[in-house]
Scaffold this motif. Sequence first.
Motif, mmCIF file in Angstrom:
data_model
loop_
_atom_site.group_PDB
_atom_site.id
_atom_site.type_symbol
_atom_site.label_atom_id
_atom_site.label_comp_id
_atom_site.label_asym_id
_atom_site.label_seq_id
_atom_site.Cartn_x
_atom_site.Cartn_y
_atom_site.Cartn_z
ATOM 1 N N ALA A 125 8.180 -40.029 40.438
ATOM 2 C CA ALA A 125 7.325 -39.499 39.366
ATOM 3 C C ALA A 125 8.105 -38.504 38.497
ATOM 4 O O ALA A 125 7.950 -38.486 37.268
ATOM 5 N N ILE A 126 8.940 -37.670 39.127
ATOM 6 C CA ILE A 126 9.769 -36.735 38.362
ATOM 7 C C ILE A 126 10.679 -37.513 37.410
ATOM 8 O O ILE A 126 10.778 -37.191 36.225
ATOM 9 N N ILE A 127 11.326 -38.546 37.927
ATOM 10 C CA ILE A 127 12.242 -39.347 37.106
ATOM 11 C C ILE A 127 11.497 -39.978 35.932
ATOM 12 O O ILE A 127 11.945 -39.879 34.778
ATOM 13 N N ASN A 128 10.364 -40.608 36.190
ATOM 14 C CA ASN A 128 9.589 -41.249 35.115
ATOM 15 C C ASN A 128 9.098 -40.232 34.091
ATOM 16 O O ASN A 128 9.131 -40.490 32.885
ATOM 17 N N LEU A 129 8.654 -39.076 34.558
ATOM 18 C CA LEU A 129 8.191 -38.031 33.649
ATOM 19 C C LEU A 129 9.356 -37.503 32.805
ATOM 20 O O LEU A 129 9.211 -37.309 31.589
ATOM 21 N N LEU A 130 10.509 -37.292 33.408
ATOM 22 C CA LEU A 130 11.676 -36.824 32.648
ATOM 23 C C LEU A 130 12.083 -37.822 31.566
ATOM 24 O O LEU A 130 12.445 -37.423 30.461
#
Length: 181
Positions: free
Chosen positions: A115-120
Amino acid sequence: MGIRTKKIVVATIIALVAYFGIDKTGILVSRDREYPINMVIIHDTVGNTVKGAEDTLVQRGLGYHFVIDKEGKVYNYVFPSDITFHALGWNERTIGIATVGGGPYGLVNDKQRLAIINLLIQLKKAYPSIKYLCGHRDVSPGRKIDPEVLGDYKTWMNAIAKEVGLRYLDKDNVKIAKGNY
């Protein structure tokens, strides 16, 4: 706390709210960014639920732009274009993302990492000025230890940064992001 102290605290809170504003969750925000956003700071909530994180943030007058629960669901609390108070001395040019957990509540898990990767990736598209990534521990060394991750922290942060095209700045290099302000 005496009556006089309580009155001073209430007056201070009223002045802060009048100057900055409060978002829909009760989190203190400012709408006036003087500089472009250039970094994202990753945090832990040091709690077990999103609701617990919300309550703590409101109680302390702090905020995150995004909170990611243990299933990887992203909650947006403050518009990224607005300032919220998540990292002392670093709020003007940063976006704060927190994962539910930390401390006795567990490490950042794989769903949260994804989720962090997709949000970034989304944030970089919306804000091309974002160039850097760091953890709360990097901007507050010796005072903070979040995010807590499985394995080597720097390797974990570097891998995420590389995957999304950002540069990870550790505690020794993070001042690069501050520039001249």
